[in-house]
Design a protein around this motif. Structure first.
Motif, PDB file in Angstrom:
ATOM      1  N   LYS A 177       2.106   6.816  10.197  1.00 30.95           N
ATOM      2  CA  LYS A 177       3.002   7.537   9.306  1.00 30.95           C
ATOM      3  C   LYS A 177       2.811   7.030   7.881  1.00 30.95           C
ATOM      4  O   LYS A 177       2.797   5.815   7.641  1.00 30.95           O
ATOM      5  N   PRO A 178       2.621   7.940   6.920  1.00 33.91           N
ATOM      6  CA  PRO A 178       2.415   7.487   5.539  1.00 33.91           C
ATOM      7  C   PRO A 178       3.581   6.639   5.042  1.00 33.91           C
ATOM      8  O   PRO A 178       4.752   7.007   5.222  1.00 33.91           O
ATOM      9  N   ASN A 179       3.253   5.521   4.426  1.00 36.13           N
ATOM     10  CA  ASN A 179       4.273   4.642   3.850  1.00 36.13           C
ATOM     11  C   ASN A 179       4.381   4.958   2.360  1.00 36.13           C
ATOM     12  O   ASN A 179       3.821   4.256   1.517  1.00 36.13           O
ATOM     13  N   LEU A 180       5.088   6.042   2.044  1.00 37.52           N
ATOM     14  CA  LEU A 180       5.202   6.513   0.671  1.00 37.52           C
ATOM     15  C   LEU A 180       6.655   6.455   0.221  1.00 37.52           C
ATOM     16  O   LEU A 180       7.577   6.555   1.039  1.00 37.52           O
ATOM     17  N   ASP A 221      -8.012  11.358   4.043  1.00 35.22           N
ATOM     18  CA  ASP A 221      -7.012  10.423   3.516  1.00 35.22           C
ATOM     19  C   ASP A 221      -7.517   8.986   3.599  1.00 35.22           C
ATOM     20  O   ASP A 221      -8.648   8.720   4.035  1.00 35.22           O
ATOM     21  N   ASN A 233      -6.847   6.707   5.553  1.00 35.05           N
ATOM     22  CA  ASN A 233      -7.077   6.249   6.917  1.00 35.05           C
ATOM     23  C   ASN A 233      -8.334   6.874   7.525  1.00 35.05           C
ATOM     24  O   ASN A 233      -8.554   6.770   8.725  1.00 35.05           O
ATOM     25  N   ILE A 245       0.829  13.555   5.519  1.00 31.27           N
ATOM     26  CA  ILE A 245      -0.550  13.176   5.186  1.00 31.27           C
ATOM     27  C   ILE A 245      -0.524  12.033   4.179  1.00 31.27           C
ATOM     28  O   ILE A 245       0.203  12.104   3.183  1.00 31.27           O
ATOM     29  N   ASP A 246      -1.298  11.005   4.440  1.00 35.45           N
ATOM     30  CA  ASP A 246      -1.346   9.857   3.533  1.00 35.45           C
ATOM     31  C   ASP A 246      -2.112  10.233   2.259  1.00 35.45           C
ATOM     32  O   ASP A 246      -2.689  11.316   2.153  1.00 35.45           O
ATOM     33  N   LEU A 247      -2.126   9.333   1.299  1.00 38.02           N
ATOM     34  CA  LEU A 247      -2.756   9.610   0.016  1.00 38.02           C
ATOM     35  C   LEU A 247      -4.257   9.848   0.179  1.00 38.02           C
ATOM     36  O   LEU A 247      -4.904   9.295   1.070  1.00 38.02           O
ATOM     37  N   ARG A 252      -4.185   6.509  -6.613  1.00 39.75           N
ATOM     38  CA  ARG A 252      -3.240   6.199  -5.535  1.00 39.75           C
ATOM     39  C   ARG A 252      -2.223   5.148  -5.973  1.00 39.75           C
ATOM     40  O   ARG A 252      -1.045   5.211  -5.596  1.00 39.75           O
ATOM     41  N   ARG A 271       2.128   5.754  -6.405  1.00 44.73           N
ATOM     42  CA  ARG A 271       3.165   4.908  -5.803  1.00 44.73           C
ATOM     43  C   ARG A 271       4.060   4.241  -6.853  1.00 44.73           C
ATOM     44  O   ARG A 271       4.979   3.505  -6.489  1.00 44.73           O
TER      45      ARG A 271
END
Length: 224
Positions: free
Chosen positions: A29-32, A58, A60, A102-104, A132, A136
């Motif tokens: 899970k994206p940590n945003l 992304d 990952n 979706i992650d960065l 990125r 953040r």
């Protein structure tokens, strides 16, 4: 007898568990610091474009195909009152869509049809780490909409697509100054429009106002 049967069943179950393939984990899970980041699409005045799709990889190394597509936002004022040359000093996000879950991004590819020519193109860009990091970072900025100072993130990646295969990328927030990520000169998409599923047929001709501008001013190649 019953006890022996239970022992045999337990052994079989344990043996089956040991030989089974491990369950593949879900994508992390994206940590945003926000629910989602966004991709926006735009084109210069009168240079109408249809985006067949935006693909991304992304951080990952997970690949996502056609996370967004459709009409790129553009202006077509009547009587040639717009200006197709160049990009605005402060471009907007254009038509945008959330990248939920979706992650960065590490890499972004855009495939589009330049209706002004017409031609189909594709272009890719590697997203630098500073982008990125900035996505953040919370910034304090005066916002005219609120008439006050607010805290915002630059969580929009805007993609500008233009004739000749030029794609430009910006990082922006609602009230924050846009930052240029990069400019890419793409290539003609060898499979054609709609990723090769339309027998070479394009989406549609330009609108009357766009066609009138092209007929009187031409296409300002090299200005983007």
């Amino acid at each position: 007898m019953i006890a022996r049967t239970l022992i045999l069943l337990t052994a079989l179950i344990l043996s089956g568990c040991q030989n089974s393939k491990p369950i593949e984990p879900f994508p992390p899970k994206p940590n945003l610091p926000y629910h989602a980041w966004y991709i926006g699409l735009q084109a210069p005045d009168y240079m109408e474009s249809w985006v067949d799709g935006v693909d991304l990889t992304d951080v990952n190394d997970l690949m996502y195909e056609r996370v967004f597509g459709g009409v790129a936002s553009t202006r077509t004022p009547a009587d040639n009152k717009g200006e197709a040359r160049g990009w605005p000093e402060r471009p907007g996000a254009g038509s945008s869509f959330p990248m939920s879950g979706i992650d960065l991004p590490e890499k972004i590819t855009v495939r589009w049809q330049s209706l002004a020519e017409p031609e189909a193109y594709r272009a890719s860009i590697d997203i630098p780490q500073w982008v990125r990091d900035e996505m953040r970072t919370e910034r304090r900025v005066f916002c005219l909409f609120d008439n006050d100072y607010v805290y915002q993130y630059r969580k929009y990646i805007a993609i500008g697509v233009a004739p000749g295969g030029v794609a430009k990328f910006w990082l922006m927030g609602s009230c924050l100054e846009p930052l240029e990520i990069g400019r890419v000169e793409g290539e003609i998409n060898p499979v054609g429009p709609y990723n090769g599923t339309s027998n070479g047929e394009f989406y549609r001709p330009p609108s009357p106002n766009a066609q009138h501008y092209i007929d009187t001013h031409g296409i300002p190649f090299g200005s983007w």
